[in-house]
Design a protein around this motif. Sequence first.
Motif, PDB file in Angstrom:
ATOM      1  N   ARG A   1       0.833  -1.210   0.000  1.00 45.40           N
ATOM      2  CA  ARG A   1       0.000   0.000   0.000  1.00 45.40           C
ATOM      3  C   ARG A   1       0.865   1.256   0.000  1.00 45.40           C
TER       4      ARG A   1
ATOM      5  N   ARG B   1       0.596   1.267 -11.835  1.00 41.98           N
ATOM      6  CA  ARG B   1      -0.267   1.298 -10.644  1.00 41.98           C
ATOM      7  C   ARG B   1      -1.337   0.212 -10.720  1.00 41.98           C
TER       8      ARG B   1
ATOM      9  N   VAL C   1      -0.714  -6.763  -4.730  1.00 42.44           N
ATOM     10  CA  VAL C   1      -1.737  -6.622  -3.692  1.00 42.44           C
ATOM     11  C   VAL C   1      -2.430  -7.968  -3.489  1.00 42.44           C
TER      12      VAL C   1
ATOM     13  N   LYS D   1      -2.549 -10.438  -0.158  1.00 42.07           N
ATOM     14  CA  LYS D   1      -3.851 -10.755   0.439  1.00 42.07           C
ATOM     15  C   LYS D   1      -4.045 -12.270   0.489  1.00 42.07           C
TER      16      LYS D   1
ATOM     17  N   THR E   1     -12.001  -6.436  -1.557  1.00 42.97           N
ATOM     18  CA  THR E   1     -12.421  -5.024  -1.543  1.00 42.97           C
ATOM     19  C   THR E   1     -12.455  -4.465  -0.119  1.00 42.97           C
ATOM     20  N   PHE E   2     -11.842  -3.292   0.053  1.00 46.74           N
ATOM     21  CA  PHE E   2     -11.898  -2.568   1.329  1.00 46.74           C
ATOM     22  C   PHE E   2     -12.421  -1.175   1.028  1.00 46.74           C
TER      23      PHE E   2
ATOM     24  N   GLU F   1     -10.640   2.524  -0.041  1.00 48.15           N
ATOM     25  CA  GLU F   1     -10.909   3.202  -1.322  1.00 48.15           C
ATOM     26  C   GLU F   1     -11.351   4.657  -1.107  1.00 48.15           C
TER      27      GLU F   1
ATOM     28  N   MET G   1      -8.998   2.300  -9.435  1.00 51.35           N
ATOM     29  CA  MET G   1      -9.226   1.267  -8.413  1.00 51.35           C
ATOM     30  C   MET G   1     -10.029   0.083  -8.959  1.00 51.35           C
TER      31      MET G   1
ATOM     32  N   THR H   1      -7.563  -1.926 -10.937  1.00 53.78           N
ATOM     33  CA  THR H   1      -6.605  -2.611 -10.044  1.00 53.78           C
ATOM     34  C   THR H   1      -7.276  -3.856  -9.447  1.00 53.78           C
TER      35      THR H   1
ATOM     36  N   GLN I   1      -6.406  -7.831  -9.695  1.00 53.87           N
ATOM     37  CA  GLN I   1      -6.332  -8.711  -8.507  1.00 53.87           C
ATOM     38  C   GLN I   1      -7.143  -9.982  -8.723  1.00 53.87           C
TER      39      GLN I   1
END
Length: 270
Positions: free
Chosen positions: A31, A168, A175, A179, A204-205, A209, A254, A257, A261
């Motif tokens: 992060r 990015r 990431v 996880k 997802t968080f 975000e 996001m 991204t 993931q």
Amino acid sequence: MATPACSEDFWRFVKNGAPDNANGLILESVRESLIRQEDTIVFNLIERAKFPLNSPVYDEPCAQIPGCCGSLLEFIVKETESLQAKVGRYESPEENPFFPDALPPPVVTPYNYPQVLHPAAASININKTIWNMYVKELLPLFTVQGDDGNYGSTASSDVQCLQALSRRIHYGKFVAEVKFRDAPQDYGPAIRAQDRDALMKLLTFESVEEMVKRRVEKKAMVFGQEVNLGDRGDKGNYKLDPSIVSRLYGEWVMPLTKDVQVEYLLRRLD
Ligand SMILES: C=C(O[C@@H]1C=C(C(=O)O)C=C[C@H]1O)C(=O)O
């Protein structure tokens, strides 16, 4: 041990290992790298916003250049990637070319990047989507309409933006790897069932975000403000509309991204 803030530090960190994890790969350090990449993205967009849209860079074939049959942007990206491939850029698992076909091999001794990702990571490249998002959606949002003829400089600036966004977004591979390592018992069943929705939910968080959107908006305000020595600051007069940066992250960066993931996790147990 302090967590590193930029990519180079990130690699040193991974290589040397950290006390928290045998491989030195922890969500916090990943992060941190994403946060540092925000600076690069915001600065590059501010630089691009100096020029108007300059649509011939994207719309017209670059007829003056022998052997070039696409747009000027395509030409500059291909040539840049070809040069950078020779110095080993695409040996890095952080980098994904826009035109992977026919890239020359490196002419320098390759840097020995630590193998932290599953080998399937190499097959994930969503740069076509990133290209279309940037040219069709984003550019018209943050540049003024018009044509000042500065096509070469404009396209060079686009290369910086595209590469920063691509790095990015593809960072989602790292990431996802952390996880997964943190909770294989949660991710394993969803991977075995190839359940995209379940994976998306797990990774997802929303609170993170929201924080990211607020932070990039603030960075655009700070980096893009007029700096005056007198008392009178030009408040509200930004080089790049901060709300557009927040929107870029919320609507494209996001979500893309997270797509990376999911793609990575689906292959993580292959
Ligand atoms: C990158 C992460 O995964 C997801 C994607 C985010 C992003 O792209 O910034 C932020 C939060 C998560 O929903 C993360 O958890 O940090």
